[in-house]
Scaffold this motif. Structure first.
Motif, PDB file in Angstrom:
ATOM      1  N   VAL A 244       0.838  -1.208   0.000  1.00 21.50           N
ATOM      2  CA  VAL A 244       0.000   0.000   0.000  1.00 21.50           C
ATOM      3  C   VAL A 244       0.868   1.252   0.000  1.00 21.50           C
ATOM      4  N   SER A 245       1.914   1.252   0.798  1.00 25.45           N
ATOM      5  CA  SER A 245       2.786   2.419   0.907  1.00 25.45           C
ATOM      6  C   SER A 245       3.434   2.783  -0.423  1.00 25.45           C
ATOM      7  N   VAL A 246       3.748   1.790  -1.225  1.00 23.94           N
ATOM      8  CA  VAL A 246       4.392   2.049  -2.518  1.00 23.94           C
ATOM      9  C   VAL A 246       3.359   2.261  -3.618  1.00 23.94           C
ATOM     10  N   PHE A 247       2.380   1.383  -3.710  1.00 25.55           N
ATOM     11  CA  PHE A 247       1.509   1.368  -4.876  1.00 25.55           C
ATOM     12  C   PHE A 247       0.308   2.298  -4.790  1.00 25.55           C
ATOM     13  N   ILE A 248       0.103   2.977  -3.661  1.00 27.21           N
ATOM     14  CA  ILE A 248      -0.938   4.003  -3.618  1.00 27.21           C
ATOM     15  C   ILE A 248      -0.583   5.127  -4.602  1.00 27.21           C
ATOM     16  N   ASP A 249       0.708   5.216  -4.931  1.00 21.64           N
ATOM     17  CA  ASP A 249       1.158   6.258  -5.863  1.00 21.64           C
ATOM     18  C   ASP A 249       0.725   6.010  -7.306  1.00 21.64           C
ATOM     19  N   LEU A 250       0.101   4.891  -7.593  1.00 21.84           N
ATOM     20  CA  LEU A 250      -0.417   4.680  -8.955  1.00 21.84           C
ATOM     21  C   LEU A 250      -1.496   5.695  -9.300  1.00 21.84           C
ATOM     22  N   ASP A 251      -2.087   6.308  -8.277  1.00 25.50           N
ATOM     23  CA  ASP A 251      -3.074   7.355  -8.548  1.00 25.50           C
ATOM     24  C   ASP A 251      -2.466   8.555  -9.270  1.00 25.50           C
ATOM     25  N   HIS A 252      -1.159   8.689  -9.209  1.00 26.23           N
ATOM     26  CA  HIS A 252      -0.494   9.798  -9.904  1.00 26.23           C
ATOM     27  C   HIS A 252      -0.761   9.738 -11.412  1.00 26.23           C
ATOM     28  N   PHE A 253      -0.922   8.537 -11.927  1.00 26.93           N
ATOM     29  CA  PHE A 253      -1.177   8.395 -13.357  1.00 26.93           C
ATOM     30  C   PHE A 253      -2.560   8.914 -13.733  1.00 26.93           C
TER      31      PHE A 253
ATOM     32  N   CYS B  75       5.592   4.117 -18.826  1.00 21.19           N
ATOM     33  CA  CYS B  75       6.061   3.274 -17.714  1.00 21.19           C
ATOM     34  C   CYS B  75       5.752   1.804 -17.948  1.00 21.19           C
ATOM     35  N   LEU B  76       4.625   1.527 -18.567  1.00 16.13           N
ATOM     36  CA  LEU B  76       4.290   0.134 -18.864  1.00 16.13           C
ATOM     37  C   LEU B  76       5.196  -0.424 -19.958  1.00 16.13           C
ATOM     38  N   THR B  77       5.577   0.429 -20.887  1.00 23.22           N
ATOM     39  CA  THR B  77       6.479   0.016 -21.961  1.00 23.22           C
ATOM     40  C   THR B  77       7.890  -0.220 -21.440  1.00 23.22           C
ATOM     41  N   ASP B  78       8.306   0.599 -20.470  1.00 22.77           N
ATOM     42  CA  ASP B  78       9.653   0.488 -19.912  1.00 22.77           C
ATOM     43  C   ASP B  78       9.588   0.573 -18.386  1.00 22.77           C
ATOM     44  N   PRO B  79       9.251  -0.543 -17.705  1.00 24.50           N
ATOM     45  CA  PRO B  79       9.108  -0.515 -16.244  1.00 24.50           C
ATOM     46  C   PRO B  79      10.375  -0.084 -15.512  1.00 24.50           C
ATOM     47  N   ILE B  80      11.530  -0.344 -16.087  1.00 24.24           N
ATOM     48  CA  ILE B  80      12.781   0.084 -15.441  1.00 24.24           C
ATOM     49  C   ILE B  80      12.812   1.608 -15.374  1.00 24.24           C
ATOM     50  N   PHE B  81      12.377   2.272 -16.432  1.00 26.91           N
ATOM     51  CA  PHE B  81      12.277   3.727 -16.460  1.00 26.91           C
ATOM     52  C   PHE B  81      11.387   4.221 -15.308  1.00 26.91           C
TER      53      PHE B  81
ATOM     54  N   PHE C  75      10.956   3.110 -12.405  1.00 27.85           N
ATOM     55  CA  PHE C  75      11.570   3.058 -11.079  1.00 27.85           C
ATOM     56  C   PHE C  75      12.920   3.754 -11.000  1.00 27.85           C
ATOM     57  N   THR C  76      13.588   3.937 -12.140  1.00 24.77           N
ATOM     58  CA  THR C  76      14.930   4.520 -12.095  1.00 24.77           C
ATOM     59  C   THR C  76      14.966   5.992 -12.491  1.00 24.77           C
ATOM     60  N   GLU C  77      13.965   6.438 -13.216  1.00 25.98           N
ATOM     61  CA  GLU C  77      13.932   7.834 -13.680  1.00 25.98           C
ATOM     62  C   GLU C  77      12.663   8.530 -13.197  1.00 25.98           C
ATOM     63  N   GLN C  78      12.344   8.398 -11.931  1.00 28.02           N
ATOM     64  CA  GLN C  78      11.073   8.900 -11.435  1.00 28.02           C
ATOM     65  C   GLN C  78      10.908  10.406 -11.558  1.00 28.02           C
ATOM     66  N   ASP C  79      11.999  11.135 -11.639  1.00 27.29           N
ATOM     67  CA  ASP C  79      11.894  12.586 -11.825  1.00 27.29           C
ATOM     68  C   ASP C  79      11.328  12.937 -13.199  1.00 27.29           C
ATOM     69  N   GLU C  80      11.437  12.035 -14.147  1.00 27.15           N
ATOM     70  CA  GLU C  80      11.011  12.311 -15.520  1.00 27.15           C
ATOM     71  C   GLU C  80       9.668  11.685 -15.882  1.00 27.15           C
ATOM     72  N   VAL C  81       9.131  10.847 -15.035  1.00 28.23           N
ATOM     73  CA  VAL C  81       7.911  10.107 -15.367  1.00 28.23           C
ATOM     74  C   VAL C  81       6.755  11.038 -15.705  1.00 28.23           C
ATOM     75  N   PHE C  82       6.598  12.117 -14.972  1.00 33.58           N
ATOM     76  CA  PHE C  82       5.459  13.005 -15.176  1.00 33.58           C
ATOM     77  C   PHE C  82       5.862  14.336 -15.804  1.00 33.58           C
ATOM     78  N   GLU C  83       6.905  14.301 -16.605  1.00 35.30           N
ATOM     79  CA  GLU C  83       7.372  15.505 -17.279  1.00 35.30           C
ATOM     80  C   GLU C  83       6.248  16.089 -18.136  1.00 35.30           C
ATOM     81  N   GLY C  84       6.095  17.407 -18.045  1.00 38.36           N
ATOM     82  CA  GLY C  84       5.066  18.099 -18.808  1.00 38.36           C
ATOM     83  C   GLY C  84       3.776  18.307 -18.036  1.00 38.36           C
ATOM     84  N   VAL C  85       3.666  17.715 -16.864  1.00 44.66           N
ATOM     85  CA  VAL C  85       2.481  17.903 -16.025  1.00 44.66           C
ATOM     86  C   VAL C  85       2.835  18.949 -14.974  1.00 44.66           C
ATOM     87  N   PRO C  86       1.969  19.960 -14.785  1.00 46.72           N
ATOM     88  CA  PRO C  86       2.289  21.014 -13.807  1.00 46.72           C
ATOM     89  C   PRO C  86       2.456  20.444 -12.396  1.00 46.72           C
ATOM     90  N   GLY C  87       3.675  20.572 -11.866  1.00 45.32           N
ATOM     91  CA  GLY C  87       4.032  19.955 -10.591  1.00 45.32           C
ATOM     92  C   GLY C  87       3.246  20.458  -9.403  1.00 45.32           C
TER      93      GLY C  87
END
Length: 137
Positions: A40-49, A65-71, A73-85
Motif C-alpha cells: 500500500v505504501s508504494v503502490f498508492i502512488d499509482l493514482d499519480h497516473f 512506464c508500462l512500456t519500460d518498467p525500469i524507467f 523506477f529509475t527515472e522517477q523525476d522524468e515520469v510526469f514531465e510536462g504535467v504542472p508539478g
C-alpha cells in the motif's frame, strides 16, 4: 517521494504496526499484514497516473512506464514531465486522502484492526510526501 523511499517508510511503519498487533493476529497474518502495508505504501502512488492523465489529456505517462518498467523506477523525476508539478502535488495528496479514507472505511466493516493498520500506513505515506514537498527530506 521516490518509490524506494516509500518502501523504506512503509517497511518501518508496517513493522512497528505489526508489532503493536502481535497479540491480535497469528504470525502468518502478521507477515501478510506487513507485506500488505509495504505494498500500500508504494503502490498508492499509482493514482499519480490518473492525475497526470487529467492534466495531459492522455495516458502517455502510464504507457511510457508500462512500456519500460525500469524507467518507471529509475527515472522517477522524468515520469510526469510536462504535467504542472504544483497542481499535481495538491491533487495527488487529495487522492491519497480519498483512497485512504475509503479503503479504511471499507476495511472497518471487516476488521477494525486491519482498517486502523491501513490508516496508519496511508497517513505515514502522506506525511512522508508532505515532508519531501516541504523540502525537509
Amino acid at each position: 517521494m521516490y518509490s524506494r523511499e516509500h518502501f523504506a517508510v512503509g517497511s518501518v511503519v508496517s513493522g512497528l504496526s505489526v508489532a503493536v498487533l502481535r497479540e491480535s493476529f497469528p504470525t502468518p497474518v502478521l507477515i501478510g499484514l506487513f507485506a500488505y502495508g509495504v505494498f500500500v505504501s508504494v503502490f498508492i502512488d499509482l493514482d499519480h497516473f490518473v492525475v497526470a492523465r487529467r492534466h495531459a489529456g492522455d495516458w502517455s505517462h502510464l504507457c511510457a512506464c508500462l512500456t519500460d518498467p525500469i524507467f518507471a523506477f529509475t527515472e522517477q523525476d522524468e515520469v510526469f514531465e510536462g504535467v504542472p508539478g504544483s497542481q499535481m502535488r495538491l491533487e495527488r495528496l487529495l487522492s491519497h486522502a480519498v483512497i485512504g479514507g475509503v479503503l479504511t472505511a471499507a476495511l472497518a466493516l471487516v476488521s477494525v484492526p486491519v482498517a486502523a493498520f491501513t490508516a496508519v500506513v496511508v497517513y505515514a505515506h502522506v506525511v512522508a510526501d508532505l515532508v519531501r514537498d516541504a523540502g525537509f527530506a
